[in-house]
Write an enzyme that holds these catalytic residues in place. Structure first.
Site, PDB file in Angstrom:
ATOM      1  N   ASP B 394       0.777  -1.265   0.138  1.00 41.19           N
ATOM      2  CA  ASP B 394       0.215   0.023   0.201  1.00 41.19           C
ATOM      3  C   ASP B 394       0.886   1.383   0.085  1.00 41.19           C
ATOM      4  O   ASP B 394       2.138   1.231   0.195  1.00 41.19           O
ATOM      5  CB  ASP B 394      -1.011   0.030   1.192  1.00 41.19           C
ATOM      6  CG  ASP B 394      -2.202   0.819   0.921  1.00 41.19           C
ATOM      7  OD1 ASP B 394      -2.334   1.256   0.032  1.00 41.19           O
ATOM      8  OD2 ASP B 394      -3.069   0.875   1.901  1.00 41.19           O
ATOM      9  N   GLU B 397       2.826   7.256  -1.940  1.00 37.02           N
ATOM     10  CA  GLU B 397       2.403   8.714  -2.363  1.00 37.02           C
ATOM     11  C   GLU B 397       2.695   9.632  -1.432  1.00 37.02           C
ATOM     12  O   GLU B 397       2.496  10.805  -1.779  1.00 37.02           O
ATOM     13  CB  GLU B 397       0.943   8.773  -2.802  1.00 37.02           C
ATOM     14  CG  GLU B 397       0.236   7.586  -3.593  1.00 37.02           C
ATOM     15  CD  GLU B 397      -0.149   6.485  -2.582  1.00 37.02           C
ATOM     16  OE1 GLU B 397       0.231   6.482  -1.417  1.00 37.02           O
ATOM     17  OE2 GLU B 397      -0.579   5.745  -3.077  1.00 37.02           O
ATOM     18  N   ASP B 462      -8.681   3.504  -3.465  1.00 36.65           N
ATOM     19  CA  ASP B 462      -9.914   3.828  -2.661  1.00 36.65           C
ATOM     20  C   ASP B 462     -11.080   4.312  -3.244  1.00 36.65           C
ATOM     21  O   ASP B 462     -11.309   5.352  -3.223  1.00 36.65           O
ATOM     22  CB  ASP B 462      -9.344   4.213  -1.310  1.00 36.65           C
ATOM     23  CG  ASP B 462      -8.201   3.894  -0.654  1.00 36.65           C
ATOM     24  OD1 ASP B 462      -7.956   2.545  -1.031  1.00 36.65           O
ATOM     25  OD2 ASP B 462      -7.702   4.403   0.042  1.00 36.65           O
TER      26      ASP B 462
END
Lengths: 671, 671
Positions: B394, B397, B462
């Site tokens: 995950d 960023e 998401d």
């Protein structure tokens, strides 16, 4: 103010503060090109700029009083600037562009994090501009004006109308600095004055401006005086204004006049009855709008001519409403179209503007015939001859930038910001030509450079009917103070606010707090708002009628003092409402205060602008002893204090040794 | 692809289309300086750029294969570009800056209003990029991503997290044009690819990039093949993936394993159990978050080692979760801190990032020791040795740009976009070093140039648990298609979406529609979402369990076909999910379609992505006869048709003469 030549450049400074320092390494001027995209929707403009070139003017060649600027030593001179010291304190930069292909210009000024900057027209959100940029373009001010509020979100979503902190009806490319100078750019082009940087300001202008004016003054008052001379001073207020409040009603003849009667029966001193629906009404989804055909609606006001005379006999004036547009479905539109008085589009048809479910022709005020016709046939014949003593000269911000051609052949992008002043001048001339200046008054929300010269009274535009930070009661103070510094001596607002949308409704509390503030402005005037039936009105509650009567009596009680301020405005250009710091330069705490003001030099006003409060915190400037009006308590300045804040007892303080002390002292006795 | 010299400039063209035309009057290159302001908040970045110079490079001096650029004939050369034709179809521009003081660079390309442009990484809102600008900066994609929606408004207001159409976890400075060329800029700097102008594109980059690559191809498939070679191809999917769905559960051992049992009892084919809470859980106001300390939580999964073995015996794999950060309150943080594996701030302390009510250290993957430790101690020892067969890798960023110092001494502003690829490479190397490529898989949402080379599977990030235009089910298709064109062959998404905030809740309908789409993606995987207890879950409803069982069986049924696509991806770099136009170049109607796709060359999928619909409109490309799977009806392409749209019967069509016709035909028989 001094101009000094240095190696590869020059310095402009005032006292020890360097305003502009130009060297080849850190040039102060840039020139370039840009392609703008301007989308407009009902007075809201979405402006995008794509900069395609931005050339630093690094190299200078100095000849006598003229400086030639180029990209580098070997490039041709792009720009010449001559400097004229208009007197020892002021400098004017006259700019000549050698290549006309450039349409963007930047000026960089020195700054530091402690500098304060004020002005840029009538700013509603931030008084001290340092820390933010301010696009200067006259437009609708926005609804809510805060992207974090629901009402702005909904207004953006459904009407593109939410606005932001810098949106204003009245921008002006002029600012004052805490370093005691004022800076003005002679342009009507779009500009963006960017004070967001710590160590410099950067002003961007959508043309190479003709000239830049820099003024210095030992005191802020001196600077205001200079600017008010530069931009023009207003005539004194008409005597009848002092008689009391102007009641804004728009329910047609029977409704408006009977409600006036009711107000008089409640001992409310009334100076005028303002019926903006004098020319008729139009229902839209926004609310009750007006019928934009500027002549007496005999249907809505059958006996208006007689009624106006009857009012005069009671020493009450009648006020009306006009805008610089005519609605398509009105009779005057036909006449103006026939006479060719409208601006045209590319198809040679009348250029129309969408005002929200109705369209209007744009009267071309760059054309002499249009100006004369509007002055003679509308303002003189339809208004003045009917006995009308004042009007709201609404709008002026909507001039479209696309598909519109004006008689003066100037690009509408350049005329857009010029329009409010042009509109003001038409109104002013009608009064002058009839010799009615100082007797008849009009009030405007739109403005730009030189509005000061033409518009005798500003009004703060359309606030939301609430206490919100960026569109509520308190923004009116910020508007008055920023515009006031640039020489607009007279400011007032719709008592109770105007805009009721998306479930927002005016409360009794808001209305009464607004009255409490308006007492300490040169003119008191109510407004029913856009949706009168859904919002609190002054006469729907006995206690509000009584409250209003008492507060207007206080206004009247202060008229001798107010008249002295009007004289001061006339002689020196000082605004009636002033930022604290102009009278307390040495107290730096006052420099950022935007929700208190000096009403003249003697009275400090700190309007309560929050909901449900019972006490209020006030800053009292240093080196003065203040008297709290409501109990006579003396308080040393230089501190924050908290006072009780019931409605009808606005926090006001006067200087202990004021020549007006007795007058202020007696406020408490007015019932 | 040709380079032609012309007077005062040059032209780059492909076939008859001029990509770049540089003359002194209309230069294609600009250089300048800018000062950026980057404010970040939990992965959301507010980026402002102040351009202080933008110099058109008007003058060129051509020497052999090198072109020198300057402002004008008399100015020094600022930039040199050498052109290398890597083969007859591709050109590389190698750029050398003579003055390092410039930090902004612009390239202008020719365009016209009909051109289509695709790519720029994984774009979730718009597939055809023409008409808009796309800032390229890896970040949170935003919640709602549409300033006109309530959820975006509230997310902006409370979390600065609303986002906009261009926000993406995976940007990439590469695009394809309908003129059959691809354009790539070798940079990790922030860039803004602006396709909003009718007649040109303008790419702005926050550095002078090393090089620009331009590829041409006779067909779009040829271009994809080239790009996939350029950026790297993914290994084939592990065989076990084809066994069925991956169930995402995070309720701890007992809850997760018993719910898996329940799924199996309902005949749902399961390939894997994905417990992202394997390392523990943390409750925040956002919802159930994970404990970022990447080791088996014996508290939450007491018998995980044994359980993983038991699953394997049933041919089910166990998947976990990692991110490139370690939480301050975890044990591994202490170890990494001790070893000096974190990036540091100016005070020589660990650089921390706020992830929403918890803070984490940024593992410095530019440091060899950090990479080795993370691979050996975490990925190999804690994950692979435990028998874990896959994980969500995950984030990636959030690299801050301020007050952080990296071992490679490169400015974090330049490393920010490089981080996702760096993070992918760490994961990839761990698999390679263990010889587990193609057997163990990880999946990522963040990406950048060369992600293709390291990341074997993208996941769409998401989404909101809804059907919304800019953050709902349909955005996943746009993401797959845009990333796919750049050589990311494998894409999938959280079945049911993820983000449930401000009263938004996942419905049974949404969940089932999402399943219906996910059948036609290479990997099926569910997610409980951020607030499992408040949102619909696959096993809370008997009929959903049955529905899911049937749909996963269809996925399994199609595995032979899917494997052929995997082979194609391996050999040619074609993505499994493809825009219609790559197979129907002559049908211009297909060029803008972003809510349908080709699943391989043979099957057209048009997922239902609206609420409460009973029928669905589908475009069938021209020059093909299509067979509607659910009733065998043959339909001529080149038209829109409407089909019934019950849940469980997603609109899918195959080519009449497809070699896979029998397989597709039998979908209808699966119960």
């Amino acid at each position: 103010m001094k101009l000094e030549l240095i190696e590869n450049g020059f310095i402009i400074k005032h006292n020890e503060h360097v305003l502009i320092k130009h060297t080849s390494e850190y040039p102060a001027f840039f020139i370039g090109t840009g392609v703008e995209k301007i989308a407009s929707y009902r007075g809201n403009f979405d402006i995008k700029d794509h900069i395609t070139e931005r050339i630093p003017l690094c190299a200078v060649q100095i000849k006598n009083n003229e400086i030639g600027f180029s990209y580098n030593d070997r490039s041709p001179i792009i720009l010449n600037i001559t400097f004229s010291l208009t007197d020892s304190e002021n400098i004017q930069l006259n700019i000549k562009q050698n290549l006309s292909s450039y349409n963007r210009f930047w000026v960089k000024l020195n700054s530091d994090p402690d500098e304060k900057v004020w002005g840029c027209g009538e700013q509603m959100s931030y008084f001290n501009l340092k820390g933010r940029n301010f696009p200067l373009w006259t437009s609708e001010p926005g609804v809510g004006r805060d992207k974090n509020t629901e009402i702005t979100f909904l207004s953006d979503k459904y009407n593109k109308a939410g606005g932001d902190y810098y949106h204003t009806n009245y921008p002006q490319p002029t600012f004052l600095s805490s370093y005691h100078y004022a800076f003005h750019v002679n342009t009507t082009a779009f500009s963006d004055f960017d004070f967001s940087h710590d160590f410099y300001h950067e002003l961007m202008i959508w043309e190479v401006p003709e000239s830049i004016e820099i003024y210095a003054g030992d005191t802020f008052l001196k600077l205001i005086e200079k600017l008010s001379l530069r931009f023009g001073r207003q005539p004194k207020l008409p005597e009848w204004i002092y008689n009391g409040i102007i009641l804004g009603l728009k329910g047609g003849e029977e409704n408006s006049f009977s409600r006036l009667e009711n107000a008089l029966n409640h001992q409310i001193p009334v100076a005028g009855l303002w019926c903006e629906d004098w020319a008729g009404i139009r229902e839209t989804s926004f609310g009750k709008r007006l019928f934009w055909n500027w002549e007496w609606s005999k249907k809505r006001y059958p006996r208006l001519d007689k009624k106006i005379q009857e009012l005069r006999d009671k020493n009450i004036r009648f006020l009306a409403y006009v805008s610089p547009y005519l609605c398509e479905d009105g009779e005057l539109y036909k006449v103006a179209k026939e006479k060719g008085l409208f601006a045209l589009n590319a198809k040679n048809e009348v250029a129309l503007v969408d005002f929200g479910e109705f369209f209007c022709g744009v009267l071309d005020f760059t054309k002499k015939d249009t100006r004369e016709w509007f002055k003679n046939e509308i303002l003189k014949k339809n208004l003045l001859d009917l006995g009308i003593s004042g009007w709201m000269a609404d709008f002026g911000e909507y001039l479209p930038t696309e598909d519109i051609y004006l008689t003066n052949h100037v690009d509408a992008v350049l005329m857009h910001n010029a329009w409010p002043t042009l509109w003001a001048s038409v109104n002013r001339e009608a009064l002058q030509e009839r010799g009615l200046e100082g007797e008849v008054i009009f009030f405007m929300r739109s403005g730009f450079t030189n509005s000061q010269r033409y518009c005798p009274l500003l009004w703060a535009g359309d606030q939301c009917v609430d206490f919100s930070r960026h569109d509520g009661l308190n923004t009116v103070i910020c508007g008055a103070l920023s515009a006031g510094l640039l020489g607009n001596a007279y400011h007032h607002s719709d008592i109770g606010g105007y805009t009721s949308l998306f479930g927002l409704r005016r409360t009794k509390e808001l209305f009464e707090r607004w009255i409490d503030m308006a007492v300490f402005t040169p003119v008191m005037r109510t407004h029913e708002g856009n949706r009168p039936d859904e919002n609190f009105q002054f006469d729907q509650d006995e206690s509000t009628l009584c409250h209003m009567a008492r507060m207007v009596k206080i206004y009247k009680h202060l008229v001798p003092y107010l008249k002295s301020l009007v004289n001061e405005a006339f002689e020196k250009g000082y605004p009636v409402q002033r930022p604290l710091f102009v009278h307390f330069e040495s107290d730096l705490n006052t420099y950022d205060i935007q929700d208190q003001y000096m009403y003249g030099s003697e009275l400090l006003v700190a309007p309560v602008h929050k909901q449900g409060v019972t006490e209020w915190k006030v800053y009292l400037p240093a080196k003065e002893t203040w008297v709290y009006v409501w109990n006579g308590q003396q308080i040393q300045g230089g501190q924050y204090i908290t006072v009780p804040a019931p409605i009808g007892q606005p926090p006001i303080f006067y200087r202990k040794n004021s020549a007006w002390g007795d007058l202020f002292k007696n406020i408490v006795n007015i019932k």
